[in-house]
Design an enzyme around this catalytic site. Structure first.
Site, PDB file in Angstrom:
ATOM      1  N   GLU A  15      32.943  34.422  73.023  1.00  0.00           N
ATOM      2  CA  GLU A  15      33.868  35.117  72.138  1.00  0.00           C
ATOM      3  C   GLU A  15      33.051  36.086  71.287  1.00  0.00           C
ATOM      4  OE1 GLU A  15      36.230  31.472  70.585  1.00  0.00           O
ATOM      5  OE2 GLU A  15      37.675  32.983  71.255  1.00  0.00           O
ATOM      6  N   ASN A  49      40.183  23.311  62.406  1.00  0.00           N
ATOM      7  CA  ASN A  49      39.034  23.351  61.488  1.00  0.00           C
ATOM      8  C   ASN A  49      38.774  24.717  60.862  1.00  0.00           C
ATOM      9  OD1 ASN A  49      38.320  24.033  64.125  1.00  0.00           O
ATOM     10  ND2 ASN A  49      36.192  23.417  63.859  1.00  0.00           N
ATOM     11  N   CYS A  63      32.306  22.841  65.189  1.00  0.00           N
ATOM     12  CA  CYS A  63      31.711  22.680  66.516  1.00  0.00           C
ATOM     13  C   CYS A  63      30.223  22.984  66.451  1.00  0.00           C
ATOM     14  CB  CYS A  63      32.396  23.595  67.525  1.00  0.00           C
ATOM     15  SG  CYS A  63      32.543  25.292  66.972  1.00  0.00           S
ATOM     16  N   SER A  64      29.824  23.790  65.467  1.00  0.00           N
ATOM     17  CA  SER A  64      28.420  24.192  65.356  1.00  0.00           C
ATOM     18  C   SER A  64      27.611  23.285  64.424  1.00  0.00           C
ATOM     19  CB  SER A  64      28.339  25.631  64.829  1.00  0.00           C
ATOM     20  OG  SER A  64      28.934  25.686  63.541  1.00  0.00           O
ATOM     21  N   GLU A 122      35.925  27.299  74.226  1.00  0.00           N
ATOM     22  CA  GLU A 122      34.941  27.144  73.155  1.00  0.00           C
ATOM     23  C   GLU A 122      35.095  25.715  72.673  1.00  0.00           C
ATOM     24  OE1 GLU A 122      32.910  26.643  70.496  1.00  0.00           O
ATOM     25  OE2 GLU A 122      34.281  27.653  69.110  1.00  0.00           O
ATOM     26  N   GLY A 158      38.607  23.921  70.955  1.00  0.00           N
ATOM     27  CA  GLY A 158      38.960  22.551  70.596  1.00  0.00           C
ATOM     28  C   GLY A 158      37.982  21.572  71.202  1.00  0.00           C
ATOM     29  N   SER A 159      38.457  20.365  71.391  1.00  0.00           N
ATOM     30  CA  SER A 159      37.561  19.317  71.885  1.00  0.00           C
ATOM     31  C   SER A 159      37.257  19.528  73.376  1.00  0.00           C
ATOM     32  CB  SER A 159      38.210  17.949  71.688  1.00  0.00           C
ATOM     33  OG  SER A 159      39.396  17.880  72.455  1.00  0.00           O
ATOM     34  N   GLN A 213      33.234  19.376  59.812  1.00  0.00           N
ATOM     35  CA  GLN A 213      34.213  19.603  60.893  1.00  0.00           C
ATOM     36  C   GLN A 213      33.951  20.968  61.541  1.00  0.00           C
ATOM     37  OE1 GLN A 213      38.159  17.630  59.047  1.00  0.00           O
ATOM     38  NE2 GLN A 213      37.166  19.111  57.765  1.00  0.00           N
TER      39      GLN A 213
HETATM   40  P1  NDP Z   1      42.107  19.096  70.454  1.00  0.00           P
HETATM   41  O1  NDP Z   1      41.042  19.652  71.285  1.00  0.00           O
HETATM   42  O2  NDP Z   1      42.961  18.073  71.072  1.00  0.00           O
HETATM   43  O3  NDP Z   1      43.055  20.271  69.925  1.00  0.00           O
HETATM   44  C1  NDP Z   1      42.745  21.641  69.880  1.00  0.00           C
HETATM   45  C2  NDP Z   1      44.003  22.446  70.144  1.00  0.00           C
HETATM   46  O4  NDP Z   1      44.467  22.209  71.467  1.00  0.00           O
HETATM   47  C3  NDP Z   1      45.169  22.080  69.250  1.00  0.00           C
HETATM   48  O5  NDP Z   1      45.974  23.223  69.021  1.00  0.00           O
HETATM   49  C4  NDP Z   1      45.903  21.052  70.084  1.00  0.00           C
HETATM   50  O6  NDP Z   1      47.206  20.840  69.648  1.00  0.00           O
HETATM   51  C5  NDP Z   1      45.778  21.662  71.460  1.00  0.00           C
HETATM   52  N1  NDP Z   1      45.844  20.759  72.601  1.00  0.00           N
HETATM   53  C6  NDP Z   1      45.631  19.431  72.659  1.00  0.00           C
HETATM   54  N2  NDP Z   1      45.750  18.984  73.933  1.00  0.00           N
HETATM   55  C7  NDP Z   1      46.044  20.059  74.706  1.00  0.00           C
HETATM   56  C8  NDP Z   1      46.280  20.254  76.101  1.00  0.00           C
HETATM   57  N3  NDP Z   1      46.252  19.250  76.984  1.00  0.00           N
HETATM   58  N4  NDP Z   1      46.545  21.496  76.534  1.00  0.00           N
HETATM   59  C9  NDP Z   1      46.566  22.534  75.691  1.00  0.00           C
HETATM   60  N5  NDP Z   1      46.366  22.419  74.350  1.00  0.00           N
HETATM   61  C10 NDP Z   1      46.091  21.196  73.850  1.00  0.00           C
HETATM   62  O7  NDP Z   1      41.511  18.562  69.125  1.00  0.00           O
HETATM   63  P2  NDP Z   1      42.164  17.562  68.065  1.00  0.00           P
HETATM   64  O8  NDP Z   1      42.795  18.359  67.012  1.00  0.00           O
HETATM   65  O9  NDP Z   1      43.042  16.549  68.738  1.00  0.00           O
HETATM   66  O10 NDP Z   1      40.887  16.833  67.528  1.00  0.00           O
HETATM   67  C11 NDP Z   1      40.317  15.755  68.252  1.00  0.00           C
HETATM   68  C12 NDP Z   1      38.816  15.826  68.167  1.00  0.00           C
HETATM   69  O11 NDP Z   1      38.367  16.981  68.860  1.00  0.00           O
HETATM   70  C13 NDP Z   1      38.280  15.996  66.767  1.00  0.00           C
HETATM   71  O12 NDP Z   1      38.158  14.790  66.124  1.00  0.00           O
HETATM   72  C14 NDP Z   1      36.959  16.668  67.026  1.00  0.00           C
HETATM   73  O13 NDP Z   1      36.009  15.713  67.335  1.00  0.00           O
HETATM   74  C15 NDP Z   1      37.231  17.517  68.233  1.00  0.00           C
HETATM   75  N6  NDP Z   1      37.492  18.925  67.895  1.00  0.00           N
HETATM   76  C16 NDP Z   1      36.557  19.838  68.212  1.00  0.00           C
HETATM   77  C17 NDP Z   1      36.740  21.151  67.886  1.00  0.00           C
HETATM   78  C18 NDP Z   1      35.695  22.141  68.190  1.00  0.00           C
HETATM   79  O14 NDP Z   1      35.800  23.306  67.792  1.00  0.00           O
HETATM   80  N7  NDP Z   1      34.662  21.766  68.894  1.00  0.00           N
HETATM   81  C19 NDP Z   1      37.932  21.631  67.186  1.00  0.00           C
HETATM   82  C20 NDP Z   1      38.886  20.582  66.925  1.00  0.00           C
HETATM   83  C21 NDP Z   1      38.652  19.293  67.272  1.00  0.00           C
HETATM   84  P3  NDP Z   1      47.486  19.962  68.309  1.00  0.00           P
HETATM   85  O15 NDP Z   1      46.212  19.779  67.573  1.00  0.00           O
HETATM   86  O16 NDP Z   1      48.450  20.777  67.554  1.00  0.00           O
HETATM   87  O17 NDP Z   1      47.998  18.650  68.786  1.00  0.00           O
END
Ligand code: NDP
Length: 490
Positions: free
Chosen positions: A470, A163, A294-295, A260, A238-239, A292
């Site tokens: 962070e 994002n 987190c905030s 985060e 991430g998620s 898109q």
């Molecule tokens: P993820 O949390 O799955 O991905 C974030 C990062 O982590 C990506 O680089 C991903 O790889 C990587 N990743 C995924 N699984 C693992 C693991 N088991 N161990 C280490 N790294 C991992 O988010 P997604 O992109 O799949 O999005 C899914 C949902 O998550 C979104 O629809 C949204 O709701 C939420 N999200 C929340 C975010 C936030 O900042 N709060 C940011 C992004 C997503 P790759 O994506 O390359 O597969």
């Protein structure tokens, strides 16, 4: 290495960059990269194989002793140089983000500014005497002296989502390098061209080989990286679902973690609020970056007395949001990052509506939207407390509005979530603002401001929103081990 990235022919990005050398993978796994505004494929991202992941970690491990031993002023010069090169490359970085994420120009430019400001901030922090100098501790025993000092934690695995690719990467790499850590970065497989450009910039700045390494691919690559025994620290954005897996992987070797994660944040409009301002903040909080974030403050709480007035003005503002490809004039909102993300958001919206939530109004798509991954902003009124749209992080342009009668009720509604990342309060009463600031469970509270972010102000949340902070000095300290020594004073 990056000049071909903006050409129209399909390109293939290498699976890894290790000690300054790019590598291709013999495995066949690769992810198609798209232009989010047209839906057209623009290239491929190869996935790193296990040997490459291992080699990247070992390269960072080998580079660690020398990098950790560099003078902070040397690290400062390199970080400053990276900030300058990011600024100098603004046009190309902006264009690439507009292409892979569909960000409107003002948002793509903001991300470049944020990334440059973050490297600049940590460069300055490296030159401040107090950042690295040992601190004397007063002890109740004159025969000894006490000292507190900080040491780079080691090799850091940095995993970022799609994002805000430039921004989340800068928030991790800049403090990690400032602290003396070497890193292996895993960008999101969907927006990796941006990090490839950044890696090129860092190499151009003169970072020694092995200090920053890149492995590309999906979650499986991230998982292998987090499990590698030579990784000392993991910083993940991430998620929450993936964050839990990262934390489990870290537990094996007691790796340090900064997480985060998601959010389900509230924006509170008190009866004394300036409604025009509240509407502006609500639109930005819910629909910037196509929601898109987190905030995202996608739970909007409005006092009964101003509810109708707010909703009328909010509807006018949402209908006026120009949703279009980033090249268009006046575009305010771009597409979602991928077809999969748009499907996910639309599925959640359908589930919420099926469970009884009603759409109060929505925006519209510009005719130029075509085959891109666009979705118009949607506002849901008064969903039930257990409706999925009220409880789950939607991560798209869907906002919910609920009314309240008292401050206590607003605080209870805002805090009725296991997340705790941010909150916004709109009020003319400084006393009320103070109460909200302390009683809202959130890492950062904005009062009457948009979602301002500065490298000086820490970022991170409570509960399911993650662990650690962070940015700021705490961001740098999160890449250091706190240590102590007690020395005989005689
Ligand atoms: P993820 O949390 O799955 O991905 C974030 C990062 O982590 C990506 O680089 C991903 O790889 C990587 N990743 C995924 N699984 C693992 C693991 N088991 N161990 C280490 N790294 C991992 O988010 P997604 O992109 O799949 O999005 C899914 C949902 O998550 C979104 O629809 C949204 O709701 C939420 N999200 C929340 C975010 C936030 O900042 N709060 C940011 C992004 C997503 P790759 O994506 O390359 O597969």
């Amino acid at each position: 290495m990056t000049t071909h990235l903006t050409e129209s022919t399909l390109f293939t990005l290498p699976s890894a960059t290790i000690s300054g050398q790019t590598h291709h993978s013999s495995t066949t796994t690769k992810t198609p990269l798209h232009n989010a505004s047209t839906g057209a494929q623009i290239g491929w991202q190869e996935h790193a194989n296990s040997d490459q992941i291992d080699a990247a970690v070992r390269a960072a491990h080998t580079a660690l002793p020398a990098w950790r031993a560099t003078a902070p002023t040397t690290r400062a010069k390199l970080l400053k140089k990276i900030a300058e090169l990011i600024e100098a490359d603004r046009e190309r970085l902006t264009a690439m983000q507009m292409q892979v994420s569909g960000k409107p120009p003002f948002e793509a430019n903001l991300d470049v500014s944020d990334a440059a400001a973050t490297f600049d901030y940590y460069a300055n922090l490296c030159t401040e005497a107090t950042t690295f100098a040992p601190e004397q501790i007063k002890l109740p025993d004159d025969t000894v002296t006490g000292e507190r000092y900080y040491e780079a934690v080691g090799v850091a695995a940095l995993i970022v989502p799609w994002n805000f690719p430039m921004v989340t990467t800068a928030w991790k790499i800049a403090p990690a390098l400032a602290a003396g850590c070497t890193v292996v970065l895993k960008p999101s497989e969907f927006t990796s061209p941006v990090e490839h450009m950044l890696a090129g910039i860092m190499a151009e700045a003169g970072l020694p080989d092995g200090v920053v390494n890149l492995v590309n691919g999906g979650g499986e690559v991230g998982a292998q990286l987090t499990a590698h025994p030579l990784i000392d620290k993991i910083s993940f954005t991430g998620s929450t679902a993936s964050g839990k897996k990262v934390m489990q992987a870290a537990a094996q070797d007691m790796k340090r973690v900064t997480l985060e994660l998601g959010g389900k944040s509230a924006l509170i409009v008190r009866a004394d609020a300036d409604i025009d301002r509240a509407v502006t903040l609500a639109v930005g909080g819910a629909f910037a970056n196509a929601g898109q974030m987190c905030s995202a403050t996608a739970r909007i709480l409005v006092h009964d007395d101003v509810y109708r007035k707010f909703m009328a003005a909010f509807e006018t503002a949402v209908r006026a949001v120009v949703v279009a490809p980033p090249a268009g004039d006046d575009v305010a909102m771009g597409p979602l990052v991928s077809a999969a993300q748009r499907d996910r958001v639309q599925t959640l919206l359908a589930q919420g509506v099926e469970a009884g939530a009603s759409v109060a109004f929505s925006g519209r798509l510009d005719a130029a939207c075509g085959e891109g991954f666009f979705m118009a902003p949607v506002v849901v009124a008064e969903p039930a407390a257990d409706n999925v749209l009220w409880t789950e992080e939607v991560f798209g342009p869907v906002a919910c509005v609920k009314s309240f009668r008292t401050d206590e009720e607003a605080i209870a509604l805002a805090n009725d979530t296991r997340y705790g990342l941010v909150a916004t309060v709109v009020t003319a009463d400084p006393d009320a603002a103070r109460r909200f600031k302390t009683q809202l469970r959130a890492g950062l509270v904005w009062i009457n401001t948009p979602q301002l972010i500065f490298p000086q102000v820490c970022w991170g949340g409570l509960g399911l929103s993650g662990i650690g902070r962070e940015l700021g000095l705490a961001g740098l300290r999160s890449y250091q081990e706190l240590r102590h020594a007690i020395t005989d004073a005689s």
